[in-house]
Motif scaffolding. Structure first.
Motif, PDB file in Angstrom:
ATOM      1  N   GLU A 112       0.965  -1.129   0.190  1.00  0.00           N
ATOM      2  CA  GLU A 112       0.566   0.155  -0.351  1.00  0.00           C
ATOM      3  C   GLU A 112       0.878   1.319   0.262  1.00  0.00           C
ATOM      4  O   GLU A 112       2.295   1.238   0.833  1.00  0.00           O
ATOM      5  CB  GLU A 112      -0.660  -0.141   1.770  1.00  0.00           C
ATOM      6  N   PRO A 113       0.715   2.211  -0.784  1.00  0.00           N
ATOM      7  CA  PRO A 113       0.958   3.597  -0.455  1.00  0.00           C
ATOM      8  C   PRO A 113       2.059   4.219   0.666  1.00  0.00           C
ATOM      9  O   PRO A 113       0.839   4.103   1.632  1.00  0.00           O
ATOM     10  CB  PRO A 113       0.481   4.758  -2.048  1.00  0.00           C
ATOM     11  N   ARG A 114       2.737   4.805   1.216  1.00  0.00           N
ATOM     12  CA  ARG A 114       2.819   4.861   1.738  1.00  0.00           C
ATOM     13  C   ARG A 114       3.909   6.632   1.824  1.00  0.00           C
ATOM     14  O   ARG A 114       4.619   6.628   1.068  1.00  0.00           O
ATOM     15  CB  ARG A 114       3.264   4.253   3.272  1.00  0.00           C
TER      16      ARG A 114
END
Length: 121
Positions: free
Chosen positions: A115-117
């Motif tokens: 997931e994008p962080r």
């Protein structure tokens, strides 16, 4: 003569680079340009994501789909009225390279999901 000119040019370049505030001002300008570029890219990305979400909701399609073999398809953008998906095909490579060790439940305990962080490094 050539040697003297070369030495003089080198001294002049060093003096210009090391003059008080010269290098700092240039770095500040570059940093400000980078901040501006980053802000513009962020605005464009957020606008694109909003268009993608809106399109997906109106069309009744998911933003992300996970397949039985572990592959993933994610809606990235809309081009000429058509959805563009990015799809992974590297499940075998992930297994071979022990990527499962960094996933949730993996032996390293990192629980990385992809997931994008946003990281502040």
């Amino acid at each position: 003569m050539k040697r003297s000119l070369l030495l003089l040019a080198l001294v002049a370049l060093l003096a210009a680079a090391l003059r008080p505030g010269g290098a700092v001002a240039q770095n500040n300008e570059r940093q400000q340009r980078l901040r501006t570029m980053a802000a513009e890219a962020d605005r464009a990305w957020r606008a694109q994501r909003a268009r993608v979400r809106s399109y997906a909701e109106a069309a009744g399609i998911p933003l992300r789909t996970e397949f039985e073999d572990g592959g993933v398809a994610a809606l990235q953008r809309i081009e000429n009225g058509h959805p563009v998906f990015y799809t992974t095909y590297n499940r075998g490579g992930a297994i071979t390279s022990s990527v499962d060790a960094v996933r949730p439940g993996g032996s390293l305990g990192l629980a990385l999901t992809g997931e994008p962080r946003r990281l502040g490094i």
